[in-house]
Design a protein around this motif. Structure first.
Motif, PDB file in Angstrom:
ATOM      1  N   MET A   1       0.834  -1.194   0.000  1.00 56.46           N
ATOM      2  CA  MET A   1       0.000   0.000   0.000  1.00 56.46           C
ATOM      3  C   MET A   1       0.874   1.252   0.000  1.00 56.46           C
ATOM      4  O   MET A   1       1.998   1.222   0.461  1.00 56.46           O
ATOM      5  N   ILE A   2       0.312   2.309  -0.475  1.00 58.71           N
ATOM      6  CA  ILE A   2       1.034   3.570  -0.578  1.00 58.71           C
ATOM      7  C   ILE A   2       0.588   4.486   0.555  1.00 58.71           C
ATOM      8  O   ILE A   2      -0.600   4.587   0.855  1.00 58.71           O
ATOM      9  N   ASP A   3       1.526   5.159   1.155  1.00 49.63           N
ATOM     10  CA  ASP A   3       1.233   6.086   2.233  1.00 49.63           C
ATOM     11  C   ASP A   3       0.496   7.304   1.670  1.00 49.63           C
ATOM     12  O   ASP A   3       0.930   7.903   0.679  1.00 49.63           O
ATOM     13  N   ARG A   4      -0.630   7.661   2.269  1.00 52.09           N
ATOM     14  CA  ARG A   4      -1.459   8.773   1.789  1.00 52.09           C
ATOM     15  C   ARG A   4      -0.666  10.084   1.734  1.00 52.09           C
ATOM     16  O   ARG A   4      -0.786  10.852   0.793  1.00 52.09           O
ATOM     17  N   GLU A   5       0.163  10.329   2.726  1.00 48.46           N
ATOM     18  CA  GLU A   5       0.932  11.587   2.765  1.00 48.46           C
ATOM     19  C   GLU A   5       1.901  11.680   1.582  1.00 48.46           C
ATOM     20  O   GLU A   5       2.001  12.728   0.945  1.00 48.46           O
ATOM     21  N   LYS A   6       2.579  10.585   1.271  1.00 42.11           N
ATOM     22  CA  LYS A   6       3.508  10.577   0.127  1.00 42.11           C
ATOM     23  C   LYS A   6       2.747  10.747  -1.182  1.00 42.11           C
ATOM     24  O   LYS A   6       3.206  11.439  -2.085  1.00 42.11           O
ATOM     25  N   LEU A   7       1.589  10.128  -1.274  1.00 46.61           N
ATOM     26  CA  LEU A   7       0.770  10.248  -2.472  1.00 46.61           C
ATOM     27  C   LEU A   7       0.317  11.691  -2.676  1.00 46.61           C
ATOM     28  O   LEU A   7       0.410  12.233  -3.777  1.00 46.61           O
ATOM     29  N   GLU A   8      -0.147  12.339  -1.614  1.00 48.66           N
ATOM     30  CA  GLU A   8      -0.580  13.737  -1.707  1.00 48.66           C
ATOM     31  C   GLU A   8       0.582  14.663  -2.051  1.00 48.66           C
ATOM     32  O   GLU A   8       0.407  15.627  -2.803  1.00 48.66           O
ATOM     33  N   ASP A   9       1.771  14.379  -1.528  1.00 44.68           N
ATOM     34  CA  ASP A   9       2.948  15.186  -1.882  1.00 44.68           C
ATOM     35  C   ASP A   9       3.250  15.076  -3.372  1.00 44.68           C
ATOM     36  O   ASP A   9       3.548  16.077  -4.028  1.00 44.68           O
ATOM     37  N   GLU A  10       3.155  13.870  -3.906  1.00 43.33           N
ATOM     38  CA  GLU A  10       3.424  13.674  -5.328  1.00 43.33           C
ATOM     39  C   GLU A  10       2.372  14.403  -6.181  1.00 43.33           C
ATOM     40  O   GLU A  10       2.703  15.038  -7.177  1.00 43.33           O
ATOM     41  N   ILE A  11       1.107  14.324  -5.765  1.00 46.68           N
ATOM     42  CA  ILE A  11       0.031  15.023  -6.479  1.00 46.68           C
ATOM     43  C   ILE A  11       0.265  16.525  -6.417  1.00 46.68           C
ATOM     44  O   ILE A  11       0.138  17.229  -7.417  1.00 46.68           O
ATOM     45  N   ARG A  12       0.636  17.033  -5.249  1.00 49.46           N
ATOM     46  CA  ARG A  12       0.876  18.472  -5.070  1.00 49.46           C
ATOM     47  C   ARG A  12       2.002  18.954  -5.976  1.00 49.46           C
ATOM     48  O   ARG A  12       1.885  19.985  -6.646  1.00 49.46           O
ATOM     49  N   GLN A  13       3.093  18.205  -6.040  1.00 49.07           N
ATOM     50  CA  GLN A  13       4.226  18.575  -6.885  1.00 49.07           C
ATOM     51  C   GLN A  13       3.845  18.569  -8.361  1.00 49.07           C
ATOM     52  O   GLN A  13       4.191  19.493  -9.103  1.00 49.07           O
ATOM     53  N   LEU A  14       3.097  17.550  -8.783  1.00 48.00           N
ATOM     54  CA  LEU A  14       2.686  17.461 -10.178  1.00 48.00           C
ATOM     55  C   LEU A  14       1.695  18.571 -10.527  1.00 48.00           C
ATOM     56  O   LEU A  14       1.767  19.158 -11.605  1.00 48.00           O
ATOM     57  N   ALA A  15       0.786  18.885  -9.601  1.00 51.41           N
ATOM     58  CA  ALA A  15      -0.173  19.971  -9.838  1.00 51.41           C
ATOM     59  C   ALA A  15       0.571  21.291 -10.039  1.00 51.41           C
ATOM     60  O   ALA A  15       0.211  22.095 -10.906  1.00 51.41           O
ATOM     61  N   TYR A  16       1.617  21.515  -9.260  1.00 51.40           N
ATOM     62  CA  TYR A  16       2.420  22.735  -9.427  1.00 51.40           C
ATOM     63  C   TYR A  16       3.131  22.730 -10.776  1.00 51.40           C
ATOM     64  O   TYR A  16       3.176  23.754 -11.465  1.00 51.40           O
ATOM     65  N   GLU A  17       3.662  21.577 -11.173  1.00 49.31           N
ATOM     66  CA  GLU A  17       4.319  21.485 -12.480  1.00 49.31           C
ATOM     67  C   GLU A  17       3.330  21.797 -13.610  1.00 49.31           C
ATOM     68  O   GLU A  17       3.684  22.483 -14.575  1.00 49.31           O
ATOM     69  N   LEU A  18       2.111  21.300 -13.488  1.00 49.64           N
ATOM     70  CA  LEU A  18       1.081  21.598 -14.493  1.00 49.64           C
ATOM     71  C   LEU A  18       0.769  23.091 -14.516  1.00 49.64           C
ATOM     72  O   LEU A  18       0.571  23.675 -15.584  1.00 49.64           O
ATOM     73  N   TYR A  19       0.747  23.717 -13.349  1.00 46.87           N
ATOM     74  CA  TYR A  19       0.509  25.156 -13.235  1.00 46.87           C
ATOM     75  C   TYR A  19       1.609  25.934 -13.960  1.00 46.87           C
ATOM     76  O   TYR A  19       1.341  26.847 -14.730  1.00 46.87           O
ATOM     77  N   VAL A  20       2.847  25.526 -13.732  1.00 42.79           N
ATOM     78  CA  VAL A  20       3.986  26.188 -14.370  1.00 42.79           C
ATOM     79  C   VAL A  20       3.936  25.982 -15.886  1.00 42.79           C
ATOM     80  O   VAL A  20       4.073  26.935 -16.657  1.00 42.79           O
ATOM     81  N   LYS A  21       3.701  24.740 -16.322  1.00 39.32           N
ATOM     82  CA  LYS A  21       3.668  24.428 -17.753  1.00 39.32           C
ATOM     83  C   LYS A  21       2.541  25.145 -18.481  1.00 39.32           C
ATOM     84  O   LYS A  21       2.654  25.426 -19.672  1.00 39.32           O
TER      85      LYS A  21
END
Length: 84
Positions: A1-21
């Motif tokens: 199983m994946i830790d929820r906190e790590k998953l949310e961090d990855e989503i947050r980072q990708l969302a920021y990358e999408l914002y920048v792009k």
């Protein structure tokens, strides 16, 4: 199983990358978040229930969704006007 906190961090980072792009377009925070969430979940091919949050014994069972039946009574049967 994946830790929820790590998953949310990855989503947050990708969302920021999408914002920048996208050229820092304001007001698209939800769009960027949901797109990032979709990408990360597909990456791991997981369902929300598989994300480690609480021990399995502490999780509440999900309620089944209810659906409403469409009314089959016509306007004419209800006494309403119909178009000619």
């Amino acid at each position: 199983m994946i830790d929820r906190e790590k998953l949310e961090d990855e989503i947050r980072q990708l969302a920021y990358e999408l914002y920048v792009k996208s050229g820092f377009i304001p007001g698209r925070d939800f769009d960027n978040w949901f797109e990032a969430e979709r990408i990360v979940i597909e990456k791991y091919k997981i369902m929300e229930s598989e994300v480690e949050d609480k021990p399995q014994s502490e999780r509440k069972p999900k309620k089944a969704a209810t659906t409403k039946k469409a009314s089959t009574t016509s306007k004419k049967q209800r006494g309403g006007r119909t178009k000619k």
